[in-house]
Design an enzyme around this catalytic site. Sequence first.
Site, PDB file in Angstrom:
ATOM      1  N   SER A  95     -66.372-115.358 -30.864  1.00 27.32           N
ATOM      2  CA  SER A  95     -66.427-116.870 -30.754  1.00 27.32           C
ATOM      3  C   SER A  95     -66.820-117.345 -29.834  1.00 27.32           C
ATOM      4  CB  SER A  95     -64.885-117.325 -31.184  1.00 27.32           C
ATOM      5  OG  SER A  95     -64.900-118.433 -31.010  1.00 27.32           O
ATOM      6  N   ALA A 111     -58.377-113.335 -26.969  1.00 28.56           N
ATOM      7  CA  ALA A 111     -58.707-112.333 -27.912  1.00 28.56           C
ATOM      8  C   ALA A 111     -60.160-112.091 -28.138  1.00 28.56           C
ATOM      9  CB  ALA A 111     -57.878-112.498 -29.104  1.00 28.56           C
ATOM     10  N   LYS A 112     -60.830-113.437 -28.484  1.00 24.66           N
ATOM     11  CA  LYS A 112     -62.015-112.972 -28.723  1.00 24.66           C
ATOM     12  C   LYS A 112     -62.862-112.706 -27.411  1.00 24.66           C
ATOM     13  CE  LYS A 112     -62.265-114.294 -33.172  1.00 24.66           C
ATOM     14  NZ  LYS A 112     -62.750-113.026 -34.082  1.00 24.66           N
ATOM     15  N   TYR A 160     -56.313-117.240 -28.405  1.00 24.98           N
ATOM     16  CA  TYR A 160     -57.337-116.980 -29.419  1.00 24.98           C
ATOM     17  C   TYR A 160     -58.682-116.613 -28.639  1.00 24.98           C
ATOM     18  CZ  TYR A 160     -60.917-117.383 -33.285  1.00 24.98           C
ATOM     19  OH  TYR A 160     -61.933-117.288 -34.195  1.00 24.98           O
ATOM     20  N   GLY A 198     -61.908-109.050 -43.924  1.00 22.56           N
ATOM     21  CA  GLY A 198     -61.485-110.314 -43.756  1.00 22.56           C
ATOM     22  C   GLY A 198     -62.595-111.063 -44.916  1.00 22.56           C
ATOM     23  N   ALA A 199     -63.038-110.139 -45.920  1.00 20.16           N
ATOM     24  CA  ALA A 199     -63.950-110.895 -46.451  1.00 20.16           C
ATOM     25  C   ALA A 199     -63.611-111.634 -47.853  1.00 20.16           C
ATOM     26  CB  ALA A 199     -64.871-109.744 -47.346  1.00 20.16           C
ATOM     27  N   ASN A 226     -64.770-109.080 -39.190  1.00 17.27           N
ATOM     28  CA  ASN A 226     -64.827-110.379 -39.267  1.00 17.27           C
ATOM     29  C   ASN A 226     -63.471-110.932 -39.278  1.00 17.27           C
ATOM     30  OD1 ASN A 226     -65.830-113.064 -40.712  1.00 17.27           O
ATOM     31  ND2 ASN A 226     -64.080-112.433 -41.971  1.00 17.27           N
TER      32      ASN A 226
END
Length: 248
Positions: free
Chosen positions: A139, A155-156, A152, A13-14, A87
């Site tokens: 996160s 997931a994190k 989210y 994801g860069a 990421n």
Amino acid sequence: MGQLDSKVAIVTGAGQGIGKAIAERLAAGGATVVVTDINEVTAKEIAEALGNGAIGIRTDVTSRESVDAMVEEVVREFGRVDVLVNNAGWDKASTFLESDPADWDRVMQINLYGVLNTCKSVLPLMAQAKSGSVVNLGSDAGRVGSSGEAVYSAAKGGVIAFTKAIAREVARYQINVNCVCPGPTDTALFASIGGDDPKLREALTRAIPFRRLGRPEDLANAVAFLASDEAGYITGQTVSVSGGLTMS
């Protein structure tokens, strides 16, 4: 001499935001960066700008086949993987009661299964080499919860727990695995989930002890340290980069 000289580092994801900043920081530290993103053109453009032998590869982290193909290409090109930075992420703001179950799948596939997929492909190589560093982007939503981001957060939270478990499993191979947790950070993703609302930005800024939102480079510096040999005796840790918004 940079802290990351001669290391081959994959960053998922860069193509923008925190991921792009991480790729730039690792390259500045001497690493040869593999820039992966769902957008092939963006990945290749960023790699070309980084120099130092960087390459860009289109990768869909939700696809085992896509991840395996990317890792195979990296091994053909460089012969090894020294650093893996997970990421890639995605979110769609909504209260849980108003959320669409179809979005649950996408959030889980990108944020959690993406980490499982890359680790499944890369960790055997690191185990064989008896060295390596993995840095997962969690996160603070996964540490303390975040309204409007329940799935989210789940997931994190999974990424944080997976980081600790896998760190225990692969320590025997001298691989360290750590998790960096951003707080509110000024990125396109943050803007897309309401961060472009001036009232929200002002309220968050007031709540953060350092009185500013995070910047992508703040996260990139923490990742670069954990990816370097200087952090070789640190594993299974969760580091919040939030300006003091959350403390533990």
